[in-house]
Design a protein around this motif. Structure first.
Motif, PDB file in Angstrom:
ATOM      1  N   GLN A  44      18.728  25.111  92.712  1.00  0.00           N
ATOM      2  CA  GLN A  44      18.265  23.646  92.300  1.00  0.00           C
ATOM      3  C   GLN A  44      17.729  22.805  93.424  1.00  0.00           C
ATOM      4  O   GLN A  44      16.799  22.200  92.947  1.00  0.00           O
ATOM      5  CB  GLN A  44      19.494  23.108  91.738  1.00  0.00           C
ATOM      6  CG  GLN A  44      19.042  21.840  91.046  1.00  0.00           C
ATOM      7  CD  GLN A  44      20.417  20.901  90.474  1.00  0.00           C
ATOM      8  OE1 GLN A  44      21.288  21.116  91.008  1.00  0.00           O
ATOM      9  NE2 GLN A  44      20.114  20.158  89.444  1.00  0.00           N
ATOM     10  N   SER A  45      17.976  23.007  94.475  1.00  0.00           N
ATOM     11  CA  SER A  45      17.402  22.113  95.629  1.00  0.00           C
ATOM     12  C   SER A  45      15.885  22.642  95.930  1.00  0.00           C
ATOM     13  O   SER A  45      15.179  21.851  96.027  1.00  0.00           O
ATOM     14  CB  SER A  45      18.260  22.497  97.047  1.00  0.00           C
ATOM     15  OG  SER A  45      18.568  23.466  97.551  1.00  0.00           O
ATOM     16  N   LYS A  48      14.062  21.423  92.865  1.00  0.00           N
ATOM     17  CA  LYS A  48      13.843  20.033  92.939  1.00  0.00           C
ATOM     18  C   LYS A  48      12.521  19.598  94.121  1.00  0.00           C
ATOM     19  O   LYS A  48      11.786  18.893  93.770  1.00  0.00           O
ATOM     20  CB  LYS A  48      14.911  19.187  93.544  1.00  0.00           C
ATOM     21  CG  LYS A  48      15.941  18.713  92.288  1.00  0.00           C
ATOM     22  CD  LYS A  48      17.222  17.979  92.937  1.00  0.00           C
ATOM     23  CE  LYS A  48      17.945  17.493  91.782  1.00  0.00           C
ATOM     24  NZ  LYS A  48      19.101  16.589  92.151  1.00  0.00           N
ATOM     25  N   SER A  77       8.149  16.527  82.140  1.00  0.00           N
ATOM     26  CA  SER A  77       9.325  16.422  81.314  1.00  0.00           C
ATOM     27  C   SER A  77      10.192  17.823  81.214  1.00  0.00           C
ATOM     28  O   SER A  77      11.349  17.865  81.452  1.00  0.00           O
ATOM     29  CB  SER A  77       9.169  15.905  79.775  1.00  0.00           C
ATOM     30  OG  SER A  77      10.278  15.678  79.107  1.00  0.00           O
ATOM     31  N   SER A  80      11.351  19.256  84.555  1.00  0.00           N
ATOM     32  CA  SER A  80      12.408  18.348  85.314  1.00  0.00           C
ATOM     33  C   SER A  80      13.801  18.905  84.540  1.00  0.00           C
ATOM     34  O   SER A  80      14.752  18.675  85.075  1.00  0.00           O
ATOM     35  CB  SER A  80      12.014  16.951  85.233  1.00  0.00           C
ATOM     36  OG  SER A  80      11.885  16.457  83.886  1.00  0.00           O
ATOM     37  N   SER A  81      13.643  18.821  83.316  1.00  0.00           N
ATOM     38  CA  SER A  81      14.760  18.905  82.297  1.00  0.00           C
ATOM     39  C   SER A  81      15.380  20.400  82.760  1.00  0.00           C
ATOM     40  O   SER A  81      16.564  20.673  82.649  1.00  0.00           O
ATOM     41  CB  SER A  81      14.637  18.662  80.914  1.00  0.00           C
ATOM     42  OG  SER A  81      13.609  20.008  80.473  1.00  0.00           O
ATOM     43  N   ARG A  82      14.479  21.306  82.916  1.00  0.00           N
ATOM     44  CA  ARG A  82      15.055  22.682  83.333  1.00  0.00           C
ATOM     45  C   ARG A  82      15.459  22.622  84.729  1.00  0.00           C
ATOM     46  O   ARG A  82      16.409  23.423  85.004  1.00  0.00           O
ATOM     47  CB  ARG A  82      13.817  23.614  83.091  1.00  0.00           C
ATOM     48  CG  ARG A  82      13.529  24.176  81.872  1.00  0.00           C
ATOM     49  CD  ARG A  82      12.273  24.782  81.877  1.00  0.00           C
ATOM     50  NE  ARG A  82      12.547  26.174  82.655  1.00  0.00           N
ATOM     51  CZ  ARG A  82      11.282  26.853  82.971  1.00  0.00           C
ATOM     52  NH1 ARG A  82      10.101  26.706  82.631  1.00  0.00           N
ATOM     53  NH2 ARG A  82      11.750  27.995  83.423  1.00  0.00           N
ATOM     54  N   VAL A  83      15.103  21.954  85.580  1.00  0.00           N
ATOM     55  CA  VAL A  83      15.406  21.737  86.935  1.00  0.00           C
ATOM     56  C   VAL A  83      17.275  21.037  86.920  1.00  0.00           C
ATOM     57  O   VAL A  83      18.171  21.539  87.271  1.00  0.00           O
ATOM     58  CB  VAL A  83      14.573  21.074  87.796  1.00  0.00           C
ATOM     59  CG1 VAL A  83      15.196  20.678  89.046  1.00  0.00           C
ATOM     60  CG2 VAL A  83      13.558  22.019  88.101  1.00  0.00           C
ATOM     61  N   LYS A  84      17.088  20.324  86.011  1.00  0.00           N
ATOM     62  CA  LYS A  84      18.198  19.581  85.867  1.00  0.00           C
ATOM     63  C   LYS A  84      19.281  20.487  85.266  1.00  0.00           C
ATOM     64  O   LYS A  84      20.681  20.153  85.720  1.00  0.00           O
ATOM     65  CB  LYS A  84      18.072  18.326  84.803  1.00  0.00           C
ATOM     66  CG  LYS A  84      19.037  17.014  85.070  1.00  0.00           C
ATOM     67  CD  LYS A  84      18.448  16.081  84.277  1.00  0.00           C
ATOM     68  CE  LYS A  84      19.303  14.637  84.761  1.00  0.00           C
ATOM     69  NZ  LYS A  84      18.947  13.591  83.971  1.00  0.00           N
ATOM     70  N   SER A  85      19.090  21.076  84.467  1.00  0.00           N
ATOM     71  CA  SER A  85      20.072  22.365  83.806  1.00  0.00           C
ATOM     72  C   SER A  85      20.639  23.183  84.729  1.00  0.00           C
ATOM     73  O   SER A  85      21.577  23.699  84.530  1.00  0.00           O
ATOM     74  CB  SER A  85      19.589  22.752  82.553  1.00  0.00           C
ATOM     75  OG  SER A  85      18.481  23.547  83.051  1.00  0.00           O
ATOM     76  N   GLY A  87      21.558  22.672  87.702  1.00  0.00           N
ATOM     77  CA  GLY A  87      22.975  22.127  88.393  1.00  0.00           C
ATOM     78  C   GLY A  87      24.066  21.978  87.408  1.00  0.00           C
ATOM     79  O   GLY A  87      25.076  22.323  86.921  1.00  0.00           O
TER      80      GLY A  87
END
Length: 87
Positions: A44-45, A48, A77, A80-85, A87
């Motif tokens: 994730q890092s 990001k 969008s 970013s939602s895939r990156v957020k998921s 974590g």
């Protein structure tokens, strides 16, 4: 084939524009691919960081007319939602 001087000049300008736009589009795709690879690795890092690097490139593509504003917003969008998921 362009016959008038104006048409010849426009043809030359179009070739230059095409080369510049193609390079910009390729650069944007490279940044997006790096984000995709980071997401696929599950880090994730790193994802990001790649997303933060890709954002200005996408927006620059919008201001330069290579990409539509809504297309860039949609890509940001979704990424970013895939990156957020992760974590």
């Amino acid at each position: 084939m362009a016959n008038t001087p104006q048409a010849k000049k426009r043809a030359r300008q179009n070739e230059k524009r095409y080369a510049v736009n193609r390079a910009r589009r390729s650069r944007i795709r490279t940044f997006l691919r790096k984000v995709e690879e980071a997401i696929a690795s599950g880090d994730q890092s790193a994802a990001k960081a790649a997303l933060q690097a890709a954002q200005p490139e996408l927006m620059r593509g919008v201001t330069k007319g290579v990409m539509h504003k809504n297309t860039a917003a949609r890509k940001m969008s979704r990424l970013s939602s895939r990156v957020k998921s992760l974590g």
